[in-house]
Design a protein around this motif. Structure first.
Motif, PDB file in Angstrom:
ATOM      1  N   ASP A  78       0.869  -1.278  -0.142  1.00 49.09           N
ATOM      2  CA  ASP A  78       0.041  -0.015   0.149  1.00 49.09           C
ATOM      3  C   ASP A  78       0.685   1.014   0.123  1.00 49.09           C
ATOM      4  N   TRP A  81       4.048   4.874  -1.528  1.00 50.25           N
ATOM      5  CA  TRP A  81       5.085   3.988  -2.296  1.00 50.25           C
ATOM      6  C   TRP A  81       6.428   4.732  -2.238  1.00 50.25           C
ATOM      7  N   ALA A  98       4.041  -6.801  -8.871  1.00 51.78           N
ATOM      8  CA  ALA A  98       2.661  -6.227  -8.429  1.00 51.78           C
ATOM      9  C   ALA A  98       2.738  -4.933  -7.801  1.00 51.78           C
ATOM     10  N   LEU A  99       3.884  -4.412  -7.296  1.00 48.14           N
ATOM     11  CA  LEU A  99       4.312  -2.849  -6.935  1.00 48.14           C
ATOM     12  C   LEU A  99       4.096  -2.130  -8.209  1.00 48.14           C
ATOM     13  N   ARG A 101       2.670  -2.635 -11.008  1.00 47.72           N
ATOM     14  CA  ARG A 101       1.470  -2.394 -11.523  1.00 47.72           C
ATOM     15  C   ARG A 101       0.641  -1.504 -10.624  1.00 47.72           C
ATOM     16  N   ARG A 102       0.851  -1.365  -9.347  1.00 54.82           N
ATOM     17  CA  ARG A 102       0.052  -0.418  -8.330  1.00 54.82           C
ATOM     18  C   ARG A 102       0.698   0.959  -8.359  1.00 54.82           C
TER      19      ARG A 102
END
Length: 345
Positions: A78, A81, A98-99, A101-102
């Protein structure tokens, strides 16, 4: 989450106060590679150790993240970042993918070593030159990054511990590995290595000897018993690890061919490296050793009784090279997208 504060670095002004997440599989060698680059950039490191088990570990690096446990057993991705994120090791790749993408362009992502996934797993991928992977977002260097920066070596060189200072010159750091999936240590190989080190000690050199977890106990015992105590500092695991001082205060090195990381660290000194080759090997190891030999950093260890030549070469500091490439590419992104990526003035 462990924290590591960086020393001074040429990019400290550019990245002052900025943070790097390090997704780690807990392997000390992997963490040392990433920390070498992060410290060269002057970033604040936050180490996030990954724990993947079962089917999710089997599917890594291609698979998804494991589901978050009710007690928060999975690392949080979350915001806020970080400015940068790094990963190395198969089980860390799902996290950095995943990071990315977020966080999108808010976080510049870097993978060290071939991720065994697509090129879009990170903004930049570093591989050693002896690996085959290449591409627009792939960079390579002869040696792997590590934490033996010029500043650290200089600091270590200012004061030799008494046990090292008392050794005769030349001081030879003997960095001994052991069998792995590619190299065997036959009885004849062990005999050659023991004879070689005993011969160096008998010639008047001072030996600084350290073994590894892979070194067979019988071989370590034979090496220790073959050299005179007044001419050798054999570290058997008791007390503080003298390895950093071995590297900094060596006039030359003898390293077994299976020990890639120790060879890379020794090459940061610009001092002669002699390679002892046990039986076995592989095409990848051959490319690594051929590259360093062509550069002028290494030569084969001569047979016992033959003198060791001395030479110099430009020290190899791959962490600085990788850091410079990251900074260049990050700054290019910041100039192109000033509303999304903010460079420090």
């Amino acid at each position: 989450m462990a924290r590591s504060d960086p020393p001074s670095a040429p990019y400290a002004g550019m990245f002052q106060g900025q943070t790097a997440w390090i997704f780690s599989d807990g392997k000390a060698g992997h963490e040392a590679q990433v920390l070498g680059v992060v410290e060269a950039l002057g970033l604040q490191a936050e180490i996030q150790r990954v724990e993947i088990a079962g089917i999710y570990k089997f599917m890594a690096p291609w698979g998804p993240l494991p589901p978050e446990a009710p007690n928060g057993g999975r690392l949080s991705l979350d915001p806020p970042w970080p400015a940068f994120a790094f990963a190395t090791g198969r089980t860390t790749i799902p996290y950095i993918r995943a990071l990315r993408r977020r966080a999108g362009l808010e976080t510049y992502t870097v993978i060290l070593m071939d991720p065994r996934t697509g090129a879009n797993s990170a903004d930049l991928i570093w591989v050693p030159a002896h690996d085959r992977r290449r591409g627009p977002n792939v960079i390579s260097t002869l040696t792997a990054p590590h934490r033996f920066s010029p500043a650290r070596l200089c600091a270590l060189n200012t004061n030799a511990p008494p046990r090292i200072a008392g050794l005769p010159r030349p001081r030879i750091a003997c960095l001994i590995g052991g069998p792995n999936g590619y190299y065997r240590y036959s009885p004849a190989d062990e005999e050659r290595l023991v004879d070689a080190l005993a011969g160096l000690a008998a010639s008047g050199a001072g030996l600084m000897i350290t073994t590894s977890r892979r070194t067979p106990e019988r071989l370590a015992a034979r090496i220790k018993n073959s050299v005179a105590a007044e001419r050798a500092y054999f570290w058997d695991g008791d007390g503080q690890n003298p390895y950093p001082d071995f590297v900094a205060h060596a006039d030359m090195f003898v390293i077994t061919a299976d020990s890639v990381s120790m060879t890379c660290e020794a090459a940061a000194t610009g001092r002669p490296i002699f390679i002892f080759s046990p039986s076995g090997g592989s095409a990848k190891f051959d490319r690594f050793h051929s590259g360093l030999a062509s550069y002028g950093a290494t030569r084969p260890l001569p047979p016992p009784g033959e003198p060791l030549p001395s030479w110099t070469y430009e020290p190899l500091h791959s962490a600085d090279v990788i850091a410079a490439e990251i900074a260049k590419r990050w700054l290019r992104r910041a100039e192109m997208l000033p509303g999304l990526v903010k460079a420090k003035s």
